[in-house]
Design a protein around this motif. Structure first.
Motif, mmCIF file in Angstrom:
data_model
loop_
_atom_site.group_PDB
_atom_site.id
_atom_site.type_symbol
_atom_site.label_atom_id
_atom_site.label_comp_id
_atom_site.label_asym_id
_atom_site.label_seq_id
_atom_site.Cartn_x
_atom_site.Cartn_y
_atom_site.Cartn_z
ATOM 1 N N LEU A 1 13.699 -8.867 -10.546
ATOM 2 C CA LEU A 1 13.288 -7.380 -10.207
ATOM 3 C C LEU A 1 14.656 -6.529 -10.330
ATOM 4 O O LEU A 1 14.711 -5.664 -10.818
ATOM 5 N N ALA A 2 14.558 -6.497 -8.687
ATOM 6 C CA ALA A 2 15.089 -5.939 -7.869
ATOM 7 C C ALA A 2 16.829 -6.065 -8.599
ATOM 8 O O ALA A 2 17.610 -5.378 -8.855
ATOM 9 N N PHE A 3 16.867 -7.175 -8.369
ATOM 10 C CA PHE A 3 18.422 -7.402 -8.904
ATOM 11 C C PHE A 3 18.895 -6.517 -10.626
ATOM 12 O O PHE A 3 19.965 -6.152 -11.110
ATOM 13 N N THR A 4 17.831 -6.713 -11.308
ATOM 14 C CA THR A 4 18.022 -5.984 -12.365
ATOM 15 C C THR A 4 17.934 -5.040 -12.584
ATOM 16 O O THR A 4 18.291 -4.412 -13.268
ATOM 17 N N LEU A 5 16.971 -4.481 -11.445
ATOM 18 C CA LEU A 5 17.176 -2.919 -11.632
ATOM 19 C C LEU A 5 18.458 -2.178 -10.678
ATOM 20 O O LEU A 5 18.414 -0.675 -10.800
ATOM 21 N N GLY A 6 18.508 -3.491 -10.453
ATOM 22 C CA GLY A 6 20.106 -2.487 -9.595
ATOM 23 C C GLY A 6 19.633 -2.249 -8.111
ATOM 24 O O GLY A 6 20.534 -1.331 -7.496
ATOM 25 N N ILE A 7 18.770 -2.599 -7.832
ATOM 26 C CA ILE A 7 18.350 -2.063 -6.036
ATOM 27 C C ILE A 7 18.089 -3.159 -5.546
ATOM 28 O O ILE A 7 18.112 -4.401 -5.813
ATOM 29 N N LYS A 8 18.128 -3.106 -3.849
ATOM 30 C CA LYS A 8 18.127 -4.246 -3.133
ATOM 31 C C LYS A 8 16.364 -3.949 -3.727
ATOM 32 O O LYS A 8 15.197 -3.613 -3.433
ATOM 33 N N ASP A 9 15.988 -5.372 -3.134
ATOM 34 C CA ASP A 9 14.493 -5.980 -2.895
ATOM 35 C C ASP A 9 13.814 -5.387 -1.783
ATOM 36 O O ASP A 9 12.654 -5.826 -1.725
ATOM 37 N N ALA A 10 13.955 -5.285 -1.260
ATOM 38 C CA ALA A 10 13.185 -4.173 0.411
ATOM 39 C C ALA A 10 12.224 -3.456 -0.274
ATOM 40 O O ALA A 10 13.163 -2.666 -0.979
ATOM 41 N N GLY A 11 10.968 -3.679 0.083
ATOM 42 C CA GLY A 11 10.558 -2.409 -0.325
ATOM 43 C C GLY A 11 9.745 -2.742 -1.369
ATOM 44 O O GLY A 11 8.725 -1.966 -2.542
ATOM 45 N N ILE A 12 10.060 -3.788 -2.323
ATOM 46 C CA ILE A 12 8.819 -3.961 -4.051
ATOM 47 C C ILE A 12 7.487 -4.399 -3.352
ATOM 48 O O ILE A 12 7.851 -5.824 -3.454
ATOM 49 N N PHE A 13 6.931 -4.235 -3.900
ATOM 50 C CA PHE A 13 5.531 -4.681 -3.578
ATOM 51 C C PHE A 13 4.863 -4.648 -4.709
ATOM 52 O O PHE A 13 4.662 -3.802 -5.368
ATOM 53 N N LEU A 14 3.780 -5.729 -5.321
ATOM 54 C CA LEU A 14 3.230 -6.180 -6.847
ATOM 55 C C LEU A 14 1.604 -6.138 -5.468
ATOM 56 O O LEU A 14 1.761 -7.363 -5.168
ATOM 57 N N ALA A 15 0.471 -5.709 -6.280
ATOM 58 C CA ALA A 15 -0.917 -6.015 -5.268
ATOM 59 C C ALA A 15 -1.999 -5.776 -6.869
ATOM 60 O O ALA A 15 -1.422 -4.904 -8.248
ATOM 61 N N PRO A 16 -2.582 -6.449 -6.905
ATOM 62 C CA PRO A 16 -3.425 -6.575 -7.987
ATOM 63 C C PRO A 16 -4.364 -4.688 -8.188
ATOM 64 O O PRO A 16 -4.378 -4.703 -6.934
ATOM 65 N N ALA A 17 -4.115 -4.744 -9.476
ATOM 66 C CA ALA A 17 -5.158 -3.066 -9.384
ATOM 67 C C ALA A 17 -5.952 -2.774 -9.589
ATOM 68 O O ALA A 17 -7.081 -2.065 -9.860
ATOM 69 N N GLY A 18 -7.178 -4.114 -9.224
ATOM 70 C CA GLY A 18 -8.687 -3.904 -9.790
ATOM 71 C C GLY A 18 -9.179 -4.741 -11.143
ATOM 72 O O GLY A 18 -9.900 -5.593 -11.605
ATOM 73 N N GLU A 19 -8.687 -4.020 -11.876
ATOM 74 C CA GLU A 19 -8.529 -4.477 -13.483
ATOM 75 C C GLU A 19 -8.168 -5.593 -13.872
ATOM 76 O O GLU A 19 -6.669 -5.649 -13.363
ATOM 77 N N PRO A 20 -8.774 -6.811 -14.838
ATOM 78 C CA PRO A 20 -7.948 -7.274 -15.239
ATOM 79 C C PRO A 20 -6.428 -7.058 -15.499
ATOM 80 O O PRO A 20 -6.099 -6.403 -16.897
ATOM 81 N N LYS A 21 -5.772 -7.664 -15.249
ATOM 82 C CA LYS A 21 -4.406 -8.017 -16.200
ATOM 83 C C LYS A 21 -3.455 -6.338 -15.752
ATOM 84 O O LYS A 21 -2.599 -6.425 -15.762
ATOM 85 N N THR A 22 -4.437 -5.521 -15.127
ATOM 86 C CA THR A 22 -3.661 -4.522 -14.372
ATOM 87 C C THR A 22 -2.668 -5.041 -12.635
ATOM 88 O O THR A 22 -3.395 -5.851 -11.916
ATOM 89 N N ALA A 23 -1.692 -4.042 -12.130
ATOM 90 C CA ALA A 23 -1.525 -4.418 -11.071
ATOM 91 C C ALA A 23 -0.252 -2.560 -10.838
ATOM 92 O O ALA A 23 -0.057 -1.922 -11.635
ATOM 93 N N TRP A 24 -0.514 -2.911 -9.249
ATOM 94 C CA TRP A 24 0.590 -1.571 -8.252
ATOM 95 C C TRP A 24 1.512 -2.484 -8.659
ATOM 96 O O TRP A 24 1.939 -3.322 -7.832
ATOM 97 N N LEU A 25 2.791 -1.783 -8.704
ATOM 98 C CA LEU A 25 3.999 -1.939 -8.941
ATOM 99 C C LEU A 25 4.881 -0.872 -7.885
ATOM 100 O O LEU A 25 4.892 -0.221 -8.575
ATOM 101 N N ASP A 26 5.320 -1.543 -6.285
ATOM 102 C CA ASP A 26 5.707 -0.154 -6.082
ATOM 103 C C ASP A 26 7.361 -0.893 -5.619
ATOM 104 O O ASP A 26 7.915 -1.438 -4.804
ATOM 105 N N ILE A 27 7.810 0.631 -6.118
ATOM 106 C CA ILE A 27 9.487 1.051 -6.210
ATOM 107 C C ILE A 27 10.022 1.745 -4.960
ATOM 108 O O ILE A 27 9.489 2.919 -5.354
ATOM 109 N N PRO A 28 10.923 1.310 -4.322
ATOM 110 C CA PRO A 28 10.925 2.150 -3.320
ATOM 111 C C PRO A 28 12.518 3.210 -3.364
ATOM 112 O O PRO A 28 12.928 3.010 -4.899
#
Ligand code: ADP
Ligand code: MG
Length: 487
Positions: free
Chosen positions: A194-221
């Motif tokens: 994903l980082a590569f496709t976005l053209g950023i470094k992968d440091a700092g990208i985090f993914l975590a469940p967001a509580g509801e089904p099929k949803t997630a928090w995606l943190d992009i630095p």
């Protein structure tokens, strides 16, 4: 001829590197040059406490920088250019200043080797890690907008909708809804892509469940130039709630303050590579305490094998003893604390109380022991581990709390009994997922952004990501002005 001077300890370090590190292939000059390189890696200039060493040797600059050698070995100008650029001064005319700065850098680098490199470790590997890790973790490319994020996810074969987003101080948090419940796992395994496709470094990208089904928090630095840095103001205007030892550790993803009570920890390990922000984090903790607790409520025992990091705290009325800088003294101080602990146990028993917080007014102050570099301490004084383990095992009940920092969270430094009795952990950026697992029992710290980006796991809680406050030495000094000198 201009000279730089070393201390006796510096000479021991040089000798050790030649004997065990470079395996007798090198000359002393090589060690001094490596030390210089290590020092130039640090963003802040070395201080003037490195100016007057005792008991060591003197070195002619001419030889150090290769003057008079054949052209390919004469680095005189290169040294001046390096230091001029680092300090933003023209050092071509200022000979004395140039020599002073060179000496400070060399001595700071030697100290770094002395505290960070363990004889049994490969010296070249140590250099590789020290010289090439962590710096410039940020990425000055445009922040991906929602459209390009959806597009990038699509390219990875994931169809997702972005529900909303939150711009925090360092990262943008997207709430993502996946089409398929399996997509979370698919994306988790492909954050690098994903980082590569976005053209950023992968440091700092985090993914975590967001509580509801099929949803997630995606943190992009976002790039560091777009970080909003909270610093002194946050600590200066803060009143710690409650009776314990609350620490303001920084802000969370959304910019909200993160406060944790050290008495509930009840001991903390902080680990991360050089330059990840451990010392700055410790300053934040110490200032949280000092600005909110009088010397009658709190005493500090500070152990600083590097001798410089904690020198700003010298002379405070909160200090239980002068700042400890060597292993023998540290062992003695730990044994003293063990005695104190035993006396306090008797006090508790005499008052029929089970915990320190049950005591009324007039109880002896809580004590916080801070060790700036645990691995360096254990190298200098392996015998300091026993009393430290005793404290970790029993001191919590009597109002004594430990904060231990290390850049080497390996089994040799943090294992067995110590590990078992220090349940709260703070991981700053580490090199490998394995290091993250040693600290937190889970991956993640290897993907942090550096500069005080951390994963905090307090006793009994989930891991939270926290951005630490940016406290420069001048900020620490100005905040210390506000610390009550008297009861
Ligand atoms: N919270 C932070 N925000 C911004 N920069 C930071 C932060 N923490 C650390 N830094 C930067 O990183 C450098 C190294 O931090 P330091 O605490 O000395 O690392 P360590 O003790 O882990 O080697 C600091 O001088 C500062 O420039
Ligand atoms: Mg440090």
């Amino acid at each position: 001829m201009a000279k730089v001077y070393t201390s006796r300890i510096d000479e021991d370090t040089i000798a050790l590197v030649l004997r065990k590190g470079l395996m007798a292939q090198g000359h002393k000059w090589a060690v001094l040059r490596i030390a210089l390189a290590l020092s130039l890696k640090q963003p802040d200039p070395p201080g003037d406490e490195l100016d007057t060493p005792e008991g060591g040797k003197e070195y002619f600059l001419e030889a150090l920088t290769g003057r008079g050698q054949k052209e390919s070995e004469d680095f005189v100008d290169a040294f001046r250019v390096l230091l001029s650029a680092y300090h933003g001064e023209d050092l071509f005319e200022e000979d004395d200043r140039y020599t002073h700065l060179l000496q400070r850098h060399i001595r700071r680098g030697l100290r770094e080797i002395q505290t960070s490199w363990r004889e049994s470790h490969d010296f070249h590997e140590f250099l590789r890690q020290e010289l090439f890790a962590v710096q410039n973790l940020g990425n000055e490319v445009p922040v991906p907008d929602a459209g390009s994020l959806v597009h990038a996810l699509d390219e990875l074969g994931l169809s997702a909708t972005l529900l909303d987003c939150l711009d925090g101080p360092r990262v943008t948090r997207h709430r993502v809804q996946f089409a398929d419940a399996e997509d979370f796992g698919r994306l988790e395994r492909r954050l690098d892509d994903l980082a590569f496709t976005l053209g950023i470094k992968d440091a700092g990208i985090f993914l975590a469940p967001a509580g509801e089904p099929k949803t997630a928090w995606l943190d992009i630095p976002r790039p560091p130039s777009q970080w909003s840095v909270a610093g002194t103001e946050a600590l200066a205007g803060w009143t710690a709630p409650g009776a314990g030892l609350n620490l303001m550790l920084g802000v969370d993803i959304g910019g909200e303050p993160v406060v944790r009570d050290l008495t509930e920890a009840p001991h903390v390990l902080l680990a991360g590579t050089t330059g990840s922000g451990k010392s700055v984090c410790i300053h934040g903790m110490l200032l949280s305490l000092l600005l909110n607790r009088s010397p009658r409520e709190l005493k500090l025992l500070l152990v600083d094998p590097k001798r410089v990091e904690l020198s700003a705290y010298r002379g405070l009325p909160h200090l239980l003893a002068p700042i400890v800088t060597d292993g023998v003294e540290a062992t003695r101080a730990f044994k003293g604390l063990v005695k104190e602990m035993e006396q306090r146990e008797q006090l508790l028993a005499a008052r029929g109380a089970r915990e320190w917080r049950d005591l009324d007014e007039g109880a002896p102050p809580r004590i916080v022991l801070v060790v700036e570099e645990l691995a360096a301490l254990f190298d200098q004084a392996p015998e300091s581990e026993d009393p430290l383990v005793q404290l970790a095992q029993k001191a919590r009940a009597v109002g004594i709390h430990l904060v231990l920092a290390t850049q080497r969270p390996d089994a040799a430094t943090f294992s067995g009994l110590l590990r078992a009795n220090i349940p709260s952990r703070i991981a700053l950026t580490v090199l490998k997922a394995a290091d993250s697992r040693i600290i937190l029992d889970e991956d993640g710290a290897e993907r942090l952004l550096g500069k005080g980006d951390m994963l905090v796991k307090w006793l009994g809680e989930q891991v939270v990501r926290v951005h630490g406050f940016n406290l420069r030495p001048s900020d620490v000094a100005s905040l210390l002005q506000r610390v009550a000198k008297e009861d």
